[in-house]
Design an enzyme around this catalytic site. Structure first.
Site, mmCIF file in Angstrom:
data_model
loop_
_atom_site.group_PDB
_atom_site.id
_atom_site.type_symbol
_atom_site.label_atom_id
_atom_site.label_comp_id
_atom_site.label_asym_id
_atom_site.label_seq_id
_atom_site.Cartn_x
_atom_site.Cartn_y
_atom_site.Cartn_z
ATOM 1 N N ASP A 132 0.824 -1.206 0.000
ATOM 2 C CA ASP A 132 0.000 0.000 0.000
ATOM 3 C C ASP A 132 0.863 1.262 0.000
ATOM 4 O O ASP A 132 1.931 1.278 0.611
ATOM 5 C CB ASP A 132 -0.902 -0.025 1.246
ATOM 6 C CG ASP A 132 -2.051 0.950 1.130
ATOM 7 O OD1 ASP A 132 -2.297 1.485 0.028
ATOM 8 O OD2 ASP A 132 -2.711 1.194 2.153
ATOM 9 N N HIS A 187 2.563 3.272 -9.021
ATOM 10 C CA HIS A 187 2.403 1.834 -9.286
ATOM 11 C C HIS A 187 3.616 1.300 -10.055
ATOM 12 O O HIS A 187 4.080 0.189 -9.813
ATOM 13 C CB HIS A 187 1.124 1.568 -10.075
ATOM 14 C CG HIS A 187 -0.127 1.942 -9.336
ATOM 15 N ND1 HIS A 187 -0.328 1.615 -8.013
ATOM 16 C CD2 HIS A 187 -1.243 2.632 -9.709
ATOM 17 C CE1 HIS A 187 -1.505 2.079 -7.620
ATOM 18 N NE2 HIS A 187 -2.078 2.702 -8.635
ATOM 19 N N LEU A 211 11.351 -20.292 -4.544
ATOM 20 C CA LEU A 211 10.376 -19.361 -3.956
ATOM 21 C C LEU A 211 9.084 -19.438 -4.752
ATOM 22 O O LEU A 211 9.098 -19.315 -5.982
ATOM 23 C CB LEU A 211 10.918 -17.925 -4.017
ATOM 24 C CG LEU A 211 9.927 -16.807 -3.664
ATOM 25 C CD1 LEU A 211 9.522 -16.874 -2.190
ATOM 26 C CD2 LEU A 211 10.526 -15.426 -3.960
HETATM 27 C C1 FPP Z 1 -1.926 0.074 -3.431
HETATM 28 O O1 FPP Z 1 -1.449 1.408 -3.385
HETATM 29 C C2 FPP Z 1 -1.365 -0.606 -4.579
HETATM 30 C C3 FPP Z 1 -2.082 -1.191 -5.587
HETATM 31 C C4 FPP Z 1 -3.549 -1.218 -5.650
HETATM 32 C C5 FPP Z 1 -1.400 -1.822 -6.718
HETATM 33 C C6 FPP Z 1 -0.246 -2.680 -6.328
HETATM 34 C C7 FPP Z 1 0.440 -3.117 -7.545
HETATM 35 C C8 FPP Z 1 1.776 -3.095 -7.713
HETATM 36 C C9 FPP Z 1 2.765 -2.670 -6.704
HETATM 37 C C10 FPP Z 1 2.309 -3.586 -8.971
HETATM 38 C C11 FPP Z 1 2.471 -5.063 -8.867
HETATM 39 C C12 FPP Z 1 2.824 -5.589 -10.169
HETATM 40 C C13 FPP Z 1 2.739 -6.897 -10.529
HETATM 41 C C14 FPP Z 1 3.264 -7.287 -11.834
HETATM 42 C C15 FPP Z 1 2.151 -7.927 -9.669
HETATM 43 P P1 FPP Z 1 -2.514 2.576 -3.455
HETATM 44 O O2 FPP Z 1 -2.705 2.963 -4.871
HETATM 45 O O3 FPP Z 1 -3.772 2.165 -2.751
HETATM 46 O O4 FPP Z 1 -1.783 3.705 -2.671
HETATM 47 P P2 FPP Z 1 -2.480 4.865 -1.813
HETATM 48 O O5 FPP Z 1 -3.058 4.203 -0.600
HETATM 49 O O6 FPP Z 1 -1.325 5.754 -1.484
HETATM 50 O O7 FPP Z 1 -3.510 5.518 -2.667
#
Ligand code: FPP
Length: 244
Positions: A21, A38, A132
């Protein structure tokens, strides 16, 4: 992770689950679009995989896209889908070479065919790897997982108990997480692995996901190693103190 640095020998979790997050806030603080967060989040995930390989953690499960994430603005959802496609095209070979077995858990049929094909291909190419297991929860929800398992049993007229239900969850056969890490300062489970987290140690970090690095992983593992896990039992009496 700097090559020499590894956690001191001790208890390393067999399964780490992570709610990644804070991507949006990381980007907004830099006056960038949320999608930039992201993108950098993918690099943080690669770092985490390397860290788990180094620490010899055999199972890692990450929450990449929840069933509730479809409610985000259409441009953000679409950018996330593009990012998943790009990341799979770019990284599958490297993951395979590192000995990572890739698995996707969730309602995969909701995704466009290109992404579904890449996910299946990623699983097939890495199926024999043992170092893993990386489970990517995508269009996943913990409540949905429990319901689909119960429905599968009911449909076959099979008895529903803890053993049979566990055996029909998306991650049947994978040991339950020892440690859940949630970054970004929120202290919630957010419909992640509801069944499997029953006895998991929870670790909340204020670090935003794109900044989660080797030191942050080591700190989480060290915190876990110092905990006493009792699974509902009482602690053993100190040595030398026997209760009659
Ligand atoms: C939450 O941060 C994150 C997500 C909803 C997306 C997570 C995805 C990735 C890190 C990419 C992963 C990639 C692969 C290939 C699996 P948020 O957007 O809710 O952050 P915020 O709380 O600051 O708004």
């Amino acid at each position: 992770m700097s090559k020499a640095k590894k956690s001191a020998p001790g208890r390393v979790p067999s399964h780490i689950a992570v709610v990644m997050d804070g991507n949006g806030r990381w980007a907004t603080r830099r006056f960038l679009p949320r999608t930039a967060g992201h993108k950098v989040g993918v690099d943080a995930l690669k770092r985490l995989v390397r860290g788990c390989l180094l620490e010899a953690v055999p199972h890692l499960t990450v929450f990449a896209f929840s069933s509730e994430n479809w409610n985000r603005p259409a441009e953000e959802v679409s950018a996330l889908m593009d990012l998943f496609v790009q990341a799979l095209r770019r990284e599958t070979r490297e993951l395979a070479a590192q000995g990572v077995r890739l698995r996707f858990v969730g309602r995969l049929d909701a995704f466009e065919p290109t992404l579904q094909d890449l996910m299946r291909e990623g699983e097939a190419v890495t199926a024999e790897n043992l170092r893993l297991q990386l489970n990517v929860a995508i269009n996943y929800g913990g409540r949905w997982d429990i319901v689909q398992a119960a429905q599968a049993l009911a449909l076959r007229g099979e008895p529903i108990d803890e053993t049979s239900l566990s055996a029909h969850l998306c991650m049947a056969g994978v040991p339950e997480p020892d440690l859940l890490i949630r970054t970004g300062g929120e202290r919630r489970i957010s419909n992640f692995l509801l069944w499997q987290l029953a006895y998991t140690e929870l670790y909340f970090s204020d670090v935003l996901w794109p900044d989660f690095d080797e030191a942050a992983l080591r700190a989480a593992i060290a915190d876990y190693a110092a905990r006493e896990r009792r699974f509902g039992r009482v602690p053993p009496p100190p040595p030398g103190l026997r209760v009659a």
